[in-house]
Design a protein around this motif. Structure first.
Motif, PDB file in Angstrom:
ATOM      1  N   GLU A   1       9.482  16.072  55.516  1.00  0.00           N
ATOM      2  CA  GLU A   1       8.348  15.183  55.301  1.00  0.00           C
ATOM      3  C   GLU A   1       8.817  13.810  54.836  1.00  0.00           C
ATOM      4  O   GLU A   1       8.289  12.778  55.281  1.00  0.00           O
ATOM      5  CB  GLU A   1       7.399  15.782  54.260  1.00  0.00           C
ATOM      6  CG  GLU A   1       6.847  17.143  54.641  1.00  0.00           C
ATOM      7  CD  GLU A   1       6.039  17.753  53.508  1.00  0.00           C
ATOM      8  OE1 GLU A   1       5.776  17.048  52.502  1.00  0.00           O
ATOM      9  OE2 GLU A   1       5.648  18.924  53.629  1.00  0.00           O
TER      10      GLU A   1
ATOM     11  N   VAL B   1      -1.879  22.768  49.596  1.00  0.00           N
ATOM     12  CA  VAL B   1      -1.090  21.528  49.678  1.00  0.00           C
ATOM     13  C   VAL B   1      -1.140  20.781  48.350  1.00  0.00           C
ATOM     14  O   VAL B   1      -0.128  20.259  47.865  1.00  0.00           O
ATOM     15  CB  VAL B   1      -1.606  20.641  50.829  1.00  0.00           C
ATOM     16  CG1 VAL B   1      -0.937  19.274  50.803  1.00  0.00           C
ATOM     17  CG2 VAL B   1      -1.363  21.317  52.171  1.00  0.00           C
TER      18      VAL B   1
ATOM     19  N   PHE C   1       1.989  14.824  57.232  1.00  0.00           N
ATOM     20  CA  PHE C   1       1.502  16.203  57.099  1.00  0.00           C
ATOM     21  C   PHE C   1       1.084  16.756  58.457  1.00  0.00           C
ATOM     22  O   PHE C   1       1.435  17.881  58.809  1.00  0.00           O
ATOM     23  CB  PHE C   1       0.323  16.236  56.124  1.00  0.00           C
ATOM     24  CG  PHE C   1      -0.357  17.572  56.063  1.00  0.00           C
ATOM     25  CD1 PHE C   1       0.191  18.613  55.334  1.00  0.00           C
ATOM     26  CD2 PHE C   1      -1.556  17.793  56.738  1.00  0.00           C
ATOM     27  CE1 PHE C   1      -0.433  19.845  55.278  1.00  0.00           C
ATOM     28  CE2 PHE C   1      -2.190  19.025  56.686  1.00  0.00           C
ATOM     29  CZ  PHE C   1      -1.627  20.050  55.954  1.00  0.00           C
TER      30      PHE C   1
ATOM     31  N   THR D   1       4.404  18.843  58.731  1.00  0.00           N
ATOM     32  CA  THR D   1       4.136  20.014  57.892  1.00  0.00           C
ATOM     33  C   THR D   1       3.193  20.999  58.567  1.00  0.00           C
ATOM     34  O   THR D   1       3.447  22.213  58.566  1.00  0.00           O
ATOM     35  CB  THR D   1       3.545  19.571  56.544  1.00  0.00           C
ATOM     36  OG1 THR D   1       4.386  18.578  55.963  1.00  0.00           O
ATOM     37  CG2 THR D   1       3.426  20.757  55.601  1.00  0.00           C
TER      38      THR D   1
ATOM     39  N   ARG E   1      11.348  19.889  51.997  1.00  0.00           N
ATOM     40  CA  ARG E   1      10.518  18.697  51.838  1.00  0.00           C
ATOM     41  C   ARG E   1      11.191  17.447  52.389  1.00  0.00           C
ATOM     42  O   ARG E   1      10.536  16.421  52.587  1.00  0.00           O
ATOM     43  CB  ARG E   1      10.177  18.490  50.363  1.00  0.00           C
ATOM     44  CG  ARG E   1       9.305  19.588  49.790  1.00  0.00           C
ATOM     45  CD  ARG E   1       8.726  19.195  48.458  1.00  0.00           C
ATOM     46  NE  ARG E   1       7.854  18.029  48.568  1.00  0.00           N
ATOM     47  CZ  ARG E   1       7.165  17.521  47.548  1.00  0.00           C
ATOM     48  NH1 ARG E   1       7.253  18.080  46.348  1.00  0.00           N
ATOM     49  NH2 ARG E   1       6.397  16.468  47.707  1.00  0.00           N
TER      50      ARG E   1
ATOM     51  N   SER F   1       1.084  22.598  45.879  1.00  0.00           N
ATOM     52  CA  SER F   1       2.504  22.582  46.223  1.00  0.00           C
ATOM     53  C   SER F   1       3.110  21.185  46.175  1.00  0.00           C
ATOM     54  O   SER F   1       4.267  21.017  45.796  1.00  0.00           O
ATOM     55  CB  SER F   1       2.716  23.164  47.628  1.00  0.00           C
ATOM     56  OG  SER F   1       2.314  24.505  47.681  1.00  0.00           O
ATOM     57  N   ARG F   2       2.320  20.186  46.556  1.00  0.00           N
ATOM     58  CA  ARG F   2       2.851  18.826  46.658  1.00  0.00           C
ATOM     59  C   ARG F   2       2.413  17.932  45.506  1.00  0.00           C
ATOM     60  O   ARG F   2       2.924  16.830  45.371  1.00  0.00           O
ATOM     61  CB  ARG F   2       2.403  18.194  47.983  1.00  0.00           C
ATOM     62  CG  ARG F   2       2.914  18.937  49.219  1.00  0.00           C
ATOM     63  CD  ARG F   2       4.430  18.913  49.272  1.00  0.00           C
ATOM     64  NE  ARG F   2       4.944  19.476  50.503  1.00  0.00           N
ATOM     65  CZ  ARG F   2       5.505  20.667  50.592  1.00  0.00           C
ATOM     66  NH1 ARG F   2       5.600  21.433  49.505  1.00  0.00           N
ATOM     67  NH2 ARG F   2       5.969  21.110  51.752  1.00  0.00           N
TER      68      ARG F   2
END
Length: 271
Positions: A165, A88, A179, A183, A162, A91-92
């Motif tokens: 989210e 995470v 999340f 997610t 995305r 990626s984020r």
């Protein structure tokens, strides 16, 4: 008559057959001889389940198998939690300082020889005066398998839109709640697949465990290796067959989870 582009030639079929035989024929022979009634490994004496019964009466082997299952389940759970959080973050959090260093350190065990990893962990445990046993093996296997979990989860995160989210946060969710609510359900199949992969790698490991284990905490691969050095017993064939069956079940379960993940990915992928 020329073969089409999607047709296998005789050479390709021969090469494929030879490759599969090289990989799986020894396993097939091992499984067949696990049912051998003879005490001699290389002499066939008829079909029997005697050596499976011997395994279940061998308390040392049972203890080693139970230790491997405990280590595998614990280290796989820790590796899944840490690997998911790392995935995470990568990626984020594409712009945080030290991302390259963090990524390199995370994925180093993928290319690091296991003997180097095992030796370095042994030196660490000796330096901090840690008693080697169950928890040192768990820490070592978590270090080994966390990167594999991160790779699986990060690949899944890359396919998620995305905007889902962002929509949750626009509706009042904080980053953590978004999340958990949005997610995590989407990446859950990949998280489970990562856990299964970590468990399989832990169950299979011999090198790192041999460096970090202590008295009374020998895993099944270590126990098997110590027995094989004195000569292969038919009981070893039975034990290995049971391990192969367990790994096959884990692979089948991981394949099913992967299919579920792909199906969810198609519904959640950005257009």
């Amino acid at each position: 008559m020329a073969s089409g582009p999607n047709q296998l030639s005789r050479f390709n079929v021969t090469a494929l057959t030879a490759g599969l035989a090289f990989l799986y024929l020894p396993i097939v022979i091992l499984i067949i001889y696990s049912f051998n009634a003879s005490r001699l490994v290389t002499v066939w004496g008829g079909w029997s389940l005697h050596w499976y019964a011997e395994f279940f009466h061998d308390q040392a082997m049972i203890d080693a198998a139970w230790m491997s299952l405990r280590v595998g389940a614990t280290s796989a759970t820790l590796a899944t939690i840490l690997g998911t959080l790392a995935a995470v973050a990568l990626s984020r959090g594409a712009g945080f300082r030290g991302r390259t260093l963090f990524s390199g350190m995370l994925y180093a065990p993928l290319v690091m020889p296991e003997v180097i990893t095992g030796l370095s962990l042994l030196l660490l445990f000796v330096a901090i005066d840690a008693e080697r046993g169950f928890w040192t093996v768990v820490v070592a296997h978590t270090t080994l398998t966390m990167c594999f979990v991160s790779v699986v989860v990060q690949a899944r995160l890359g396919t998620i839109d995305r905007s889902l989210e962002e929509s949750a946060m626009d509706l009042g969710c904080g980053p953590f709640r978004a999340f958990v609510a949005v997610t995590l359900p989407l990446i859950l199949p990949s998280v489970l697949a990562g856990w299964m992969l970590a468990f399989t790698l832990s169950l299979d490991d011999l090198v790192i465990a041999s460096f970090t284990t202590g008295p009374g905490s020998a895993t099944l691969p270590i126990r098997i290796y110590s027995e094989v050095r004195l000569g292969v017993k038919p009981e070893i064939n039975a034990i290995c067959t049971l391990v192969v069956a367990l790994i096959a079940l884990v692979i089948v379960a991981a394949s099913l989870v992967s299919k579920i993940s792909d199906a969810r990915g198609k519904t959640a992928a950005p257009l």
